[in-house]
Write an enzyme that holds these catalytic residues in place. Structure first.
Site, PDB file in Angstrom:
ATOM      1  N   ASN A   6     -25.023   1.899  30.877  1.00  0.00           N
ATOM      2  CA  ASN A   6     -24.344   0.742  30.269  1.00  0.00           C
ATOM      3  C   ASN A   6     -23.018   1.236  29.706  1.00  0.00           C
ATOM      4  O   ASN A   6     -22.986   1.877  28.668  1.00  0.00           O
ATOM      5  CB  ASN A   6     -25.219   0.153  29.148  1.00  0.00           C
ATOM      6  CG  ASN A   6     -24.482  -0.934  28.385  1.00  0.00           C
ATOM      7  OD1 ASN A   6     -23.531  -1.523  28.893  1.00  0.00           O
ATOM      8  ND2 ASN A   6     -24.918  -1.203  27.158  1.00  0.00           N
ATOM      9  N   TRP A   7     -21.954   0.917  30.430  1.00  0.00           N
ATOM     10  CA  TRP A   7     -20.635   1.413  30.004  1.00  0.00           C
ATOM     11  C   TRP A   7     -20.041   0.587  28.873  1.00  0.00           C
ATOM     12  O   TRP A   7     -18.984   0.945  28.331  1.00  0.00           O
ATOM     13  CB  TRP A   7     -19.667   1.424  31.192  1.00  0.00           C
ATOM     14  CG  TRP A   7     -19.976   2.480  32.210  1.00  0.00           C
ATOM     15  CD1 TRP A   7     -20.884   3.507  32.099  1.00  0.00           C
ATOM     16  CD2 TRP A   7     -19.371   2.621  33.506  1.00  0.00           C
ATOM     17  NE1 TRP A   7     -20.876   4.269  33.237  1.00  0.00           N
ATOM     18  CE2 TRP A   7     -19.963   3.757  34.114  1.00  0.00           C
ATOM     19  CE3 TRP A   7     -18.401   1.919  34.207  1.00  0.00           C
ATOM     20  CZ2 TRP A   7     -19.602   4.190  35.400  1.00  0.00           C
ATOM     21  CZ3 TRP A   7     -18.046   2.346  35.473  1.00  0.00           C
ATOM     22  CH2 TRP A   7     -18.639   3.472  36.059  1.00  0.00           C
ATOM     23  N   LYS A   8     -20.656  -0.529  28.543  1.00  0.00           N
ATOM     24  CA  LYS A   8     -20.124  -1.413  27.492  1.00  0.00           C
ATOM     25  C   LYS A   8     -18.651  -1.746  27.795  1.00  0.00           C
ATOM     26  O   LYS A   8     -18.294  -1.860  28.962  1.00  0.00           O
ATOM     27  CB  LYS A   8     -20.276  -0.773  26.109  1.00  0.00           C
ATOM     28  CG  LYS A   8     -21.662  -0.159  25.902  1.00  0.00           C
ATOM     29  CD  LYS A   8     -21.909   0.223  24.474  1.00  0.00           C
ATOM     30  CE  LYS A   8     -23.213   0.998  24.371  1.00  0.00           C
ATOM     31  NZ  LYS A   8     -23.763   1.003  23.050  1.00  0.00           N
ATOM     32  N   HIS A  32     -28.654  -7.414  25.207  1.00  0.00           N
ATOM     33  CA  HIS A  32     -28.305  -6.157  24.532  1.00  0.00           C
ATOM     34  C   HIS A  32     -28.054  -6.451  23.053  1.00  0.00           C
ATOM     35  O   HIS A  32     -27.511  -7.510  22.705  1.00  0.00           O
ATOM     36  CB  HIS A  32     -27.066  -5.535  25.176  1.00  0.00           C
ATOM     37  CG  HIS A  32     -26.820  -4.133  24.704  1.00  0.00           C
ATOM     38  ND1 HIS A  32     -26.249  -3.861  23.483  1.00  0.00           N
ATOM     39  CD2 HIS A  32     -27.104  -2.937  25.269  1.00  0.00           C
ATOM     40  CE1 HIS A  32     -26.183  -2.543  23.323  1.00  0.00           C
ATOM     41  NE2 HIS A  32     -26.696  -1.957  24.395  1.00  0.00           N
ATOM     42  N   GLU A  54     -25.898  -5.520  21.044  1.00  0.00           N
ATOM     43  CA  GLU A  54     -24.500  -5.819  20.690  1.00  0.00           C
ATOM     44  C   GLU A  54     -24.158  -7.264  21.026  1.00  0.00           C
ATOM     45  O   GLU A  54     -23.388  -7.903  20.311  1.00  0.00           O
ATOM     46  CB  GLU A  54     -23.557  -4.826  21.400  1.00  0.00           C
ATOM     47  CG  GLU A  54     -23.665  -3.438  20.765  1.00  0.00           C
ATOM     48  CD  GLU A  54     -23.400  -2.287  21.713  1.00  0.00           C
ATOM     49  OE1 GLU A  54     -22.844  -2.498  22.799  1.00  0.00           O
ATOM     50  OE2 GLU A  54     -23.787  -1.144  21.359  1.00  0.00           O
ATOM     51  N   GLU A  84     -34.811  -0.704  22.831  1.00  0.00           N
ATOM     52  CA  GLU A  84     -33.665  -0.018  22.241  1.00  0.00           C
ATOM     53  C   GLU A  84     -33.657  -0.239  20.732  1.00  0.00           C
ATOM     54  O   GLU A  84     -33.178  -1.292  20.259  1.00  0.00           O
ATOM     55  CB  GLU A  84     -32.364  -0.569  22.835  1.00  0.00           C
ATOM     56  CG  GLU A  84     -32.244  -0.375  24.322  1.00  0.00           C
ATOM     57  CD  GLU A  84     -30.785  -0.262  24.760  1.00  0.00           C
ATOM     58  OE1 GLU A  84     -30.455   0.744  25.384  1.00  0.00           O
ATOM     59  OE2 GLU A  84     -29.988  -1.149  24.429  1.00  0.00           O
ATOM     60  N   GLY A 104     -25.958   4.384  19.890  1.00  0.00           N
ATOM     61  CA  GLY A 104     -24.628   4.898  19.580  1.00  0.00           C
ATOM     62  C   GLY A 104     -24.549   5.679  18.290  1.00  0.00           C
ATOM     63  O   GLY A 104     -23.458   5.936  17.785  1.00  0.00           O
ATOM     64  N   SER A 126     -29.195   6.567  22.168  1.00  0.00           N
ATOM     65  CA  SER A 126     -28.738   7.953  22.062  1.00  0.00           C
ATOM     66  C   SER A 126     -29.465   8.907  23.008  1.00  0.00           C
ATOM     67  O   SER A 126     -29.707  10.066  22.658  1.00  0.00           O
ATOM     68  CB  SER A 126     -28.817   8.437  20.605  1.00  0.00           C
ATOM     69  OG  SER A 126     -27.931   7.679  19.789  1.00  0.00           O
ATOM     70  N   GLY A 130     -26.032   4.551  27.098  1.00  0.00           N
ATOM     71  CA  GLY A 130     -24.684   4.097  26.779  1.00  0.00           C
ATOM     72  C   GLY A 130     -23.697   5.252  26.838  1.00  0.00           C
ATOM     73  O   GLY A 130     -23.238   5.656  27.908  1.00  0.00           O
ATOM     74  N   GLY A 131     -23.388   5.822  25.686  1.00  0.00           N
ATOM     75  CA  GLY A 131     -22.346   6.851  25.571  1.00  0.00           C
ATOM     76  C   GLY A 131     -22.465   7.983  26.590  1.00  0.00           C
ATOM     77  O   GLY A 131     -21.464   8.384  27.201  1.00  0.00           O
TER      78      GLY A 131
HETATM   79  C1  PEP Z   1     -26.900   1.173  24.981  1.00  0.00           C
HETATM   80  O1  PEP Z   1     -25.753   0.801  24.955  1.00  0.00           O
HETATM   81  O2  PEP Z   1     -27.763   0.445  25.495  1.00  0.00           O
HETATM   82  C2  PEP Z   1     -27.239   2.476  24.408  1.00  0.00           C
HETATM   83  C3  PEP Z   1     -28.481   2.850  24.388  1.00  0.00           C
HETATM   84  O3  PEP Z   1     -26.201   3.209  23.916  1.00  0.00           O
HETATM   85  P1  PEP Z   1     -26.250   4.782  23.496  1.00  0.00           P
HETATM   86  O4  PEP Z   1     -26.938   5.500  24.625  1.00  0.00           O
HETATM   87  O5  PEP Z   1     -24.828   5.178  23.351  1.00  0.00           O
HETATM   88  O6  PEP Z   1     -27.038   4.877  22.230  1.00  0.00           O
END
Ligand code: PEP
Length: 269
Positions: free
Chosen positions: A26-28, A113, A115, A185, A191, A230, A251-252
Protein backbone atom coordinates in the site's frame (compact mmCIF):
# COMPACT_ATOMS: atom_id res chain seq x y z
CA UNK A 1 -3.91 -25.62 -1.53
CA UNK A 2 -5.98 -24.78 -4.57
CA UNK A 3 -4.11 -23.39 -7.56
CA UNK A 4 -6.43 -20.90 -9.23
CA UNK A 5 -4.29 -20.03 -12.20
CA UNK A 6 -5.84 -19.23 -15.55
CA UNK A 7 -3.89 -19.40 -18.81
CA UNK A 8 -2.59 -15.84 -18.25
CA UNK A 9 -0.51 -17.19 -15.37
CA UNK A 10 -2.13 -14.77 -12.92
CA UNK A 11 -4.25 -16.13 -10.08
CA UNK A 12 -7.93 -15.60 -10.81
CA UNK A 13 -9.49 -12.85 -8.80
CA UNK A 14 -12.66 -13.52 -6.90
CA UNK A 15 -12.35 -17.29 -6.57
CA UNK A 16 -11.54 -19.11 -3.34
CA UNK A 17 -7.80 -19.00 -3.19
CA UNK A 18 -7.16 -21.89 -0.81
CA UNK A 19 -5.38 -19.47 1.51
CA UNK A 20 -2.50 -18.76 -0.82
CA UNK A 21 -0.34 -16.26 1.03
CA UNK A 22 -0.86 -12.71 -0.16
CA UNK A 23 1.56 -9.83 0.24
CA UNK A 24 0.24 -6.40 -0.70
CA UNK A 25 2.02 -3.06 -1.01
CA UNK A 26 0.00 0.00 0.00
CA UNK A 27 1.90 3.00 -1.29
CA UNK A 28 -0.66 5.45 0.12
CA UNK A 29 -0.12 8.99 -1.29
CA UNK A 30 3.46 8.25 -2.32
CA UNK A 31 5.16 8.04 -5.72
CA UNK A 32 4.45 10.07 -8.83
CA UNK A 33 3.70 8.16 -11.99
CA UNK A 34 7.40 8.31 -12.92
CA UNK A 35 8.44 7.05 -9.46
CA UNK A 36 5.94 4.20 -9.74
CA UNK A 37 7.29 3.17 -13.15
CA UNK A 38 10.82 3.23 -11.82
CA UNK A 39 9.81 0.98 -8.89
CA UNK A 40 8.09 -1.49 -11.22
CA UNK A 41 11.04 -1.68 -13.64
CA UNK A 42 13.25 -2.73 -10.74
CA UNK A 43 10.69 -4.83 -8.91
CA UNK A 44 9.09 -6.89 -11.70
CA UNK A 45 12.10 -8.94 -12.85
CA UNK A 46 13.03 -9.71 -9.23
CA UNK A 47 9.42 -10.56 -8.35
CA UNK A 48 9.58 -13.56 -10.66
CA UNK A 49 11.79 -15.13 -7.98
CA UNK A 50 9.09 -14.95 -5.29
CA UNK A 51 7.52 -18.35 -4.53
CA UNK A 52 4.88 -19.15 -7.16
CA UNK A 53 2.31 -19.90 -4.45
CA UNK A 54 2.42 -16.34 -3.10
CA UNK A 55 0.07 -13.65 -4.45
CA UNK A 56 1.76 -10.28 -4.84
CA UNK A 57 -0.33 -7.10 -5.12
CA UNK A 58 0.90 -3.54 -5.56
CA UNK A 59 -1.53 -0.67 -4.75
CA UNK A 60 -0.28 2.63 -6.16
CA UNK A 61 -2.13 5.96 -6.07
CA UNK A 62 -4.87 6.32 -8.72
CA UNK A 63 -2.62 8.46 -10.93
CA UNK A 64 -0.12 5.62 -11.38
CA UNK A 65 -2.59 2.74 -11.78
CA UNK A 66 -2.64 2.72 -15.55
CA UNK A 67 1.15 2.72 -15.96
CA UNK A 68 1.71 0.17 -13.20
CA UNK A 69 -0.99 -2.14 -14.57
CA UNK A 70 0.49 -1.95 -18.05
CA UNK A 71 3.97 -2.74 -16.79
CA UNK A 72 2.64 -5.62 -14.66
CA UNK A 73 0.40 -7.06 -17.38
CA UNK A 74 2.44 -10.15 -18.23
CA UNK A 75 3.93 -10.61 -14.80
CA UNK A 76 2.84 -12.45 -11.66
CA UNK A 77 2.17 -9.12 -9.91
CA UNK A 78 -1.42 -7.89 -9.58
CA UNK A 79 -2.41 -4.28 -9.21
CA UNK A 80 -4.83 -2.90 -6.63
CA UNK A 81 -6.42 0.48 -5.95
CA UNK A 82 -6.53 2.06 -2.51
CA UNK A 83 -10.24 2.94 -2.54
CA UNK A 84 -13.33 2.69 -4.71
CA UNK A 85 -16.87 4.10 -4.78
CA UNK A 86 -19.75 1.65 -4.75
CA UNK A 87 -21.63 3.28 -7.65
CA UNK A 88 -20.52 2.74 -11.25
CA UNK A 89 -20.81 6.42 -12.18
CA UNK A 90 -22.56 9.61 -11.11
CA UNK A 91 -22.21 12.91 -9.30
CA UNK A 92 -19.51 11.83 -6.83
CA UNK A 93 -16.72 14.35 -7.35
CA UNK A 94 -13.28 12.97 -6.62
CA UNK A 95 -14.37 9.35 -6.55
CA UNK A 96 -13.41 6.40 -8.76
CA UNK A 97 -15.60 3.40 -9.63
CA UNK A 98 -15.07 -0.32 -10.19
CA UNK A 99 -15.54 -0.16 -13.99
CA UNK A 100 -12.93 2.61 -14.17
CA UNK A 101 -10.46 0.46 -12.26
CA UNK A 102 -11.20 -2.69 -14.22
CA UNK A 103 -10.63 -0.91 -17.52
CA UNK A 104 -7.08 -0.14 -16.42
CA UNK A 105 -6.33 -3.74 -15.53
CA UNK A 106 -6.76 -3.29 -11.78
CA UNK A 107 -7.67 -6.56 -10.03
CA UNK A 108 -7.86 -5.72 -6.32
CA UNK A 109 -8.95 -2.86 -4.08
CA UNK A 110 -8.08 -1.91 -0.51
CA UNK A 111 -11.25 -0.92 1.34
CA UNK A 112 -11.69 0.62 4.78
CA UNK A 113 -8.05 1.49 5.41
CA UNK A 114 -7.85 3.22 8.79
CA UNK A 115 -6.55 6.40 7.14
CA UNK A 116 -9.68 6.52 4.96
CA UNK A 117 -11.84 5.88 8.02
CA UNK A 118 -10.01 8.47 10.14
CA UNK A 119 -9.36 11.32 7.68
CA UNK A 120 -12.03 10.87 5.00
CA UNK A 121 -15.06 9.70 6.95
CA UNK A 122 -15.18 6.18 5.48
CA UNK A 123 -18.04 4.49 7.33
CA UNK A 124 -18.95 0.88 8.00
CA UNK A 125 -22.25 1.57 6.20
CA UNK A 126 -20.35 2.59 3.06
CA UNK A 127 -18.05 -0.41 3.36
CA UNK A 128 -21.05 -2.71 3.61
CA UNK A 129 -21.92 -1.47 0.10
CA UNK A 130 -18.37 -1.32 -1.27
CA UNK A 131 -17.25 -4.87 -0.41
CA UNK A 132 -20.09 -6.65 -2.28
CA UNK A 133 -19.74 -4.16 -5.13
CA UNK A 134 -16.04 -4.99 -5.51
CA UNK A 135 -16.83 -8.72 -5.50
CA UNK A 136 -19.61 -8.35 -8.06
CA UNK A 137 -17.28 -6.36 -10.27
CA UNK A 138 -14.62 -9.10 -10.09
CA UNK A 139 -12.20 -7.13 -7.93
CA UNK A 140 -10.49 -8.73 -4.94
CA UNK A 141 -11.49 -6.66 -1.89
CA UNK A 142 -8.84 -6.26 0.82
CA UNK A 143 -10.92 -5.08 3.78
CA UNK A 144 -8.95 -3.39 6.59
CA UNK A 145 -10.06 -3.60 10.21
CA UNK A 146 -8.32 -2.76 13.46
CA UNK A 147 -8.44 -1.01 16.81
CA UNK A 148 -6.91 2.21 18.10
CA UNK A 149 -4.41 2.21 20.95
CA UNK A 150 -7.07 3.54 23.35
CA UNK A 151 -9.46 0.78 22.33
CA UNK A 152 -6.77 -1.85 22.94
CA UNK A 153 -5.91 -0.37 26.32
CA UNK A 154 -9.58 -0.27 27.26
CA UNK A 155 -9.91 -3.97 26.40
CA UNK A 156 -12.15 -3.16 23.45
CA UNK A 157 -10.17 -4.76 20.64
CA UNK A 158 -12.60 -7.65 20.16
CA UNK A 159 -15.65 -5.41 20.32
CA UNK A 160 -14.19 -3.15 17.61
CA UNK A 161 -13.18 -6.06 15.37
CA UNK A 162 -16.58 -7.72 15.82
CA UNK A 163 -18.35 -4.50 14.87
CA UNK A 164 -16.21 -3.88 11.78
CA UNK A 165 -16.18 -7.46 10.48
CA UNK A 166 -19.89 -8.00 11.04
CA UNK A 167 -20.97 -4.62 9.61
CA UNK A 168 -18.61 -4.44 6.66
CA UNK A 169 -19.34 -8.00 5.50
CA UNK A 170 -23.05 -7.99 6.35
CA UNK A 171 -24.19 -7.82 2.73
CA UNK A 172 -21.68 -10.37 1.41
CA UNK A 173 -23.28 -13.71 0.65
CA UNK A 174 -21.63 -16.49 2.64
CA UNK A 175 -20.63 -18.22 -0.60
CA UNK A 176 -18.58 -15.15 -1.58
CA UNK A 177 -16.87 -14.67 1.80
CA UNK A 178 -13.81 -16.78 0.87
CA UNK A 179 -13.20 -14.28 -1.94
CA UNK A 180 -12.69 -11.44 0.54
CA UNK A 181 -9.26 -10.76 2.02
CA UNK A 182 -9.34 -9.23 5.50
CA UNK A 183 -6.34 -7.24 6.74
CA UNK A 184 -6.06 -6.87 10.51
CA UNK A 185 -4.23 -3.59 11.01
CA UNK A 186 -3.98 -2.31 14.58
CA UNK A 187 -4.08 1.44 14.06
CA UNK A 188 -1.40 2.00 16.70
CA UNK A 189 0.99 -0.11 14.62
CA UNK A 190 0.45 1.63 11.27
CA UNK A 191 3.41 3.77 10.29
CA UNK A 192 4.66 3.89 13.87
CA UNK A 193 7.38 1.24 13.85
CA UNK A 194 5.44 -0.38 16.74
CA UNK A 195 4.56 -3.84 15.43
CA UNK A 196 2.04 -6.07 17.19
CA UNK A 197 3.76 -8.92 18.98
CA UNK A 198 3.31 -12.38 17.52
CA UNK A 199 0.87 -13.17 20.34
CA UNK A 200 -1.18 -10.01 19.74
CA UNK A 201 -1.30 -10.58 15.98
CA UNK A 202 -2.26 -14.25 16.27
CA UNK A 203 -4.92 -13.54 18.92
CA UNK A 204 -6.56 -10.77 16.90
CA UNK A 205 -6.39 -12.59 13.59
CA UNK A 206 -7.63 -15.83 15.17
CA UNK A 207 -10.52 -13.77 16.54
CA UNK A 208 -11.26 -12.31 13.10
CA UNK A 209 -11.35 -15.84 11.68
CA UNK A 210 -13.68 -16.91 14.50
CA UNK A 211 -16.00 -14.03 13.57
CA UNK A 212 -16.17 -15.33 10.01
CA UNK A 213 -16.79 -18.77 11.46
CA UNK A 214 -19.98 -17.40 13.06
CA UNK A 215 -21.24 -17.18 9.46
CA UNK A 216 -19.75 -20.51 8.32
CA UNK A 217 -16.94 -22.67 9.71
CA UNK A 218 -15.72 -23.91 6.32
CA UNK A 219 -15.59 -20.39 4.97
CA UNK A 220 -13.59 -19.24 7.98
CA UNK A 221 -10.95 -21.84 7.19
CA UNK A 222 -10.78 -20.58 3.59
CA UNK A 223 -10.77 -16.80 4.09
CA UNK A 224 -7.40 -15.09 3.97
CA UNK A 225 -6.51 -12.77 6.84
CA UNK A 226 -3.41 -10.57 6.60
CA UNK A 227 -1.49 -8.67 9.23
CA UNK A 228 -0.58 -5.02 8.63
CA UNK A 229 1.23 -2.50 10.82
CA UNK A 230 4.94 -1.71 10.55
CA UNK A 231 5.78 -4.95 8.78
CA UNK A 232 9.36 -4.86 7.52
CA UNK A 233 12.03 -7.19 6.26
CA UNK A 234 13.08 -7.96 9.84
CA UNK A 235 9.71 -9.01 11.30
CA UNK A 236 7.80 -10.29 8.25
CA UNK A 237 8.85 -13.94 8.50
CA UNK A 238 7.80 -14.28 12.15
CA UNK A 239 4.44 -12.56 11.61
CA UNK A 240 3.57 -14.43 8.43
CA UNK A 241 4.49 -17.79 10.00
CA UNK A 242 1.70 -17.43 12.57
CA UNK A 243 -1.04 -20.02 12.33
CA UNK A 244 -3.86 -17.73 11.20
CA UNK A 245 -1.81 -15.13 9.31
CA UNK A 246 -1.97 -15.49 5.54
CA UNK A 247 0.30 -12.65 4.52
CA UNK A 248 0.88 -8.95 5.02
CA UNK A 249 -0.38 -5.53 4.00
CA UNK A 250 2.70 -3.34 3.91
CA UNK A 251 2.90 0.45 3.86
CA UNK A 252 6.25 2.18 4.42
CA UNK A 253 8.40 -0.88 3.79
CA UNK A 254 6.74 -1.45 0.41
CA UNK A 255 8.09 1.78 -1.05
CA UNK A 256 11.48 0.31 -1.84
CA UNK A 257 11.63 -2.65 -4.23
CA UNK A 258 14.33 -4.35 -2.14
CA UNK A 259 12.48 -4.25 1.14
CA UNK A 260 9.13 -5.24 -0.40
CA UNK A 261 10.89 -8.14 -2.15
CA UNK A 262 12.42 -9.33 1.13
CA UNK A 263 8.97 -9.26 2.75
CA UNK A 264 7.34 -11.13 -0.14
CA UNK A 265 10.16 -13.67 -0.09
CA UNK A 266 9.38 -14.36 3.58
CA UNK A 267 5.81 -15.49 2.78
CA UNK A 268 5.37 -19.26 2.92
CA UNK A 269 2.42 -21.32 1.67
C1 PEP B 1 -0.67 0.33 5.84
O1 PEP B 1 -0.62 1.40 5.28
O2 PEP B 1 -1.63 -0.42 5.63
C2 PEP B 1 0.41 -0.04 6.75
C3 PEP B 1 0.33 -1.17 7.39
O3 PEP B 1 1.44 0.84 6.86
P1 PEP B 1 2.88 0.56 7.56
O4 PEP B 1 3.36 -0.76 7.03
O5 PEP B 1 3.74 1.69 7.14
O6 PEP B 1 2.65 0.49 9.04
Amino acid sequence: MTENRPASGKPEVGLPAGRRPLVAANWKMNKTNADAEEFMREFLPAAEGIAADVDVVVCPPFTALRAVAELARDSRVRVGAQNMHEEDSGAFTGEVSAPMLLELGVEAVVLGHSERRQYFGETDAALARKVPKALDAGLLPILCVGETEQEREAGETERKLRHQVQSDLAAVDVARLPDVVIAYEPIWAIGTGKTATAEQAQAAIGFVRALVSDRDGGVARAVRVLYGGSVDAGNAAELMALEDVDGALVGGASLSPDSFLSIAAAARP
